[in-house]
Design a protein around this motif. Structure first.
Motif, PDB file in Angstrom:
ATOM      1  N   LEU A   1       1.262  -1.505  -0.174  1.00 32.03           N
ATOM      2  CA  LEU A   1      -0.061  -0.134   0.038  1.00 32.03           C
ATOM      3  C   LEU A   1       0.919   1.445  -0.365  1.00 32.03           C
ATOM      4  O   LEU A   1       0.759   2.108  -0.614  1.00 32.03           O
ATOM      5  CB  LEU A   1      -1.266  -0.282   0.806  1.00 32.03           C
ATOM      6  CG  LEU A   1      -1.443  -1.453   1.313  1.00 32.03           C
ATOM      7  CD1 LEU A   1      -2.290  -0.796   2.901  1.00 32.03           C
ATOM      8  CD2 LEU A   1      -2.885  -0.972  -0.140  1.00 32.03           C
ATOM      9  N   ALA A   2       1.951   1.195   0.352  1.00 34.65           N
ATOM     10  CA  ALA A   2       2.901   2.455   1.097  1.00 34.65           C
ATOM     11  C   ALA A   2       4.042   2.700  -0.685  1.00 34.65           C
ATOM     12  O   ALA A   2       4.032   0.817  -0.583  1.00 34.65           O
ATOM     13  CB  ALA A   2       3.978   2.216   1.829  1.00 34.65           C
ATOM     14  N   GLN A   3       4.539   3.670  -0.357  1.00 34.84           N
ATOM     15  CA  GLN A   3       5.149   4.355  -1.182  1.00 34.84           C
ATOM     16  C   GLN A   3       6.144   5.063  -1.396  1.00 34.84           C
ATOM     17  O   GLN A   3       5.900   6.015  -0.878  1.00 34.84           O
ATOM     18  CB  GLN A   3       4.773   4.422  -2.847  1.00 34.84           C
ATOM     19  CG  GLN A   3       3.540   4.133  -3.124  1.00 34.84           C
ATOM     20  CD  GLN A   3       3.362   4.930  -4.987  1.00 34.84           C
ATOM     21  OE1 GLN A   3       3.158   5.803  -4.279  1.00 34.84           O
ATOM     22  NE2 GLN A   3       2.186   4.230  -6.028  1.00 34.84           N
ATOM     23  N   GLY A   4       7.703   4.720  -0.418  1.00 40.02           N
ATOM     24  CA  GLY A   4       8.477   5.408  -0.189  1.00 40.02           C
ATOM     25  C   GLY A   4       8.640   5.267   1.151  1.00 40.02           C
ATOM     26  O   GLY A   4       7.693   4.557   2.089  1.00 40.02           O
ATOM     27  N   MET A   5       9.694   5.505   2.264  1.00 43.19           N
ATOM     28  CA  MET A   5       9.979   5.274   3.300  1.00 43.19           C
ATOM     29  C   MET A   5       8.556   6.259   4.174  1.00 43.19           C
ATOM     30  O   MET A   5       8.189   5.913   5.553  1.00 43.19           O
ATOM     31  CB  MET A   5      11.023   6.003   4.083  1.00 43.19           C
ATOM     32  CG  MET A   5      11.822   4.991   5.288  1.00 43.19           C
ATOM     33  SD  MET A   5      11.551   3.590   5.699  1.00 43.19           S
ATOM     34  CE  MET A   5      12.942   3.081   4.822  1.00 43.19           C
ATOM     35  N   ALA A   6       8.526   7.151   3.347  1.00 48.92           N
ATOM     36  CA  ALA A   6       7.652   7.987   5.040  1.00 48.92           C
ATOM     37  C   ALA A   6       6.575   7.349   4.890  1.00 48.92           C
ATOM     38  O   ALA A   6       5.612   7.225   5.723  1.00 48.92           O
ATOM     39  CB  ALA A   6       7.325   9.767   4.888  1.00 48.92           C
ATOM     40  N   GLU A   7       5.953   6.755   3.895  1.00 55.21           N
ATOM     41  CA  GLU A   7       3.929   6.335   3.891  1.00 55.21           C
ATOM     42  C   GLU A   7       4.499   5.338   4.995  1.00 55.21           C
ATOM     43  O   GLU A   7       3.583   5.042   5.100  1.00 55.21           O
ATOM     44  CB  GLU A   7       3.254   6.299   2.012  1.00 55.21           C
ATOM     45  CG  GLU A   7       3.481   7.545   1.632  1.00 55.21           C
ATOM     46  CD  GLU A   7       2.206   7.434   0.420  1.00 55.21           C
ATOM     47  OE1 GLU A   7       2.161   5.966   0.082  1.00 55.21           O
ATOM     48  OE2 GLU A   7       2.032   8.101  -0.495  1.00 55.21           O
ATOM     49  N   SER A   8       5.628   4.626   4.721  1.00 53.32           N
ATOM     50  CA  SER A   8       5.743   2.777   5.137  1.00 53.32           C
ATOM     51  C   SER A   8       5.861   3.147   6.657  1.00 53.32           C
ATOM     52  O   SER A   8       5.160   2.804   7.471  1.00 53.32           O
ATOM     53  CB  SER A   8       6.931   2.170   4.469  1.00 53.32           C
ATOM     54  OG  SER A   8       6.840   1.967   3.797  1.00 53.32           O
ATOM     55  N   ILE A   9       6.614   4.266   6.896  1.00 53.00           N
ATOM     56  CA  ILE A   9       6.515   4.841   8.527  1.00 53.00           C
ATOM     57  C   ILE A   9       5.034   5.118   8.984  1.00 53.00           C
ATOM     58  O   ILE A   9       3.882   4.777   9.562  1.00 53.00           O
ATOM     59  CB  ILE A   9       7.222   6.224   8.747  1.00 53.00           C
ATOM     60  CG1 ILE A   9       8.486   5.122   8.942  1.00 53.00           C
ATOM     61  CG2 ILE A   9       6.918   6.478  10.422  1.00 53.00           C
ATOM     62  CD1 ILE A   9      10.053   5.991   8.556  1.00 53.00           C
ATOM     63  N   ASN A  10       4.015   5.613   8.066  1.00 54.32           N
ATOM     64  CA  ASN A  10       2.934   6.452   8.295  1.00 54.32           C
ATOM     65  C   ASN A  10       1.322   4.915   8.021  1.00 54.32           C
ATOM     66  O   ASN A  10       0.677   4.826   8.788  1.00 54.32           O
ATOM     67  CB  ASN A  10       2.294   7.445   7.245  1.00 54.32           C
ATOM     68  CG  ASN A  10       3.019   8.462   7.169  1.00 54.32           C
ATOM     69  OD1 ASN A  10       4.069   8.969   8.361  1.00 54.32           O
ATOM     70  ND2 ASN A  10       3.137   9.636   6.680  1.00 54.32           N
ATOM     71  N   CYS A  11       1.791   4.201   7.151  1.00 55.80           N
ATOM     72  CA  CYS A  11       1.105   3.237   7.586  1.00 55.80           C
ATOM     73  C   CYS A  11       1.180   2.274   8.317  1.00 55.80           C
ATOM     74  O   CYS A  11       0.131   1.304   9.080  1.00 55.80           O
ATOM     75  CB  CYS A  11       1.847   2.247   5.963  1.00 55.80           C
ATOM     76  SG  CYS A  11       0.413   0.824   5.663  1.00 55.80           S
ATOM     77  N   GLY A  12       2.858   2.152   8.888  1.00 59.89           N
ATOM     78  CA  GLY A  12       2.706   0.886   9.931  1.00 59.89           C
ATOM     79  C   GLY A  12       1.162   1.614  11.309  1.00 59.89           C
ATOM     80  O   GLY A  12       2.343   1.342  11.876  1.00 59.89           O
ATOM     81  N   GLU A  13       1.647   3.314  11.492  1.00 59.18           N
ATOM     82  CA  GLU A  13       1.187   3.192  12.270  1.00 59.18           C
ATOM     83  C   GLU A  13      -0.587   3.518  12.337  1.00 59.18           C
ATOM     84  O   GLU A  13      -0.944   3.636  13.489  1.00 59.18           O
ATOM     85  CB  GLU A  13       1.341   4.810  13.195  1.00 59.18           C
ATOM     86  CG  GLU A  13       2.862   4.651  13.267  1.00 59.18           C
ATOM     87  CD  GLU A  13       3.564   6.137  12.967  1.00 59.18           C
ATOM     88  OE1 GLU A  13       3.056   6.773  13.190  1.00 59.18           O
ATOM     89  OE2 GLU A  13       5.333   6.417  13.229  1.00 59.18           O
TER      90      GLU A  13
END
Length: 90
Positions: A66-78
């Motif tokens: 679902l996430a593209q890039g590190m920032a979105e990966s972090i946000n998705c994880g939260e």
């Protein structure tokens, strides 16, 4: 076969068996997690030694799609999962 060769093969086989046993015995909790992020949803599952690690790993896997890039990966994880079901692995 020489005696040393047989002993070496047995030692390697015992070591491989020990690694397999320790890896499988540590995987005691299985979690299924579904996440909705940026209007898209995905589900994943994971196993780990405890529920927190299994759920975190499953959510990270679900977010990977679902996430593209590190920032979105972090946000998705939260993000709060839409589904989280954990149980002892069989």
């Amino acid at each position: 076969m020489k005696r040393n060769t047989i002993i070496t093969v047995l030692v390697i086989a015992a070591f491989a068996g020990l690694l397999l046993y320790s890896t499988l015995s540590a995987q005691q909790i299985h979690c299924d997690v579904c996440v909705t992020f940026n209007g898209r949803a995905n589900c994943a599952s994971a196993t780990a030694a405890n529920e927190t690690d299994a759920a975190h790993s499953a959510q990270a896997t679900a977010c990977g799609i679902l996430a593209q890039g590190m920032a979105e990966s972090i946000n998705c994880g939260e993000v709060q999962p839409t589904k989280r079901a954990c149980q002892h692995a069989a």
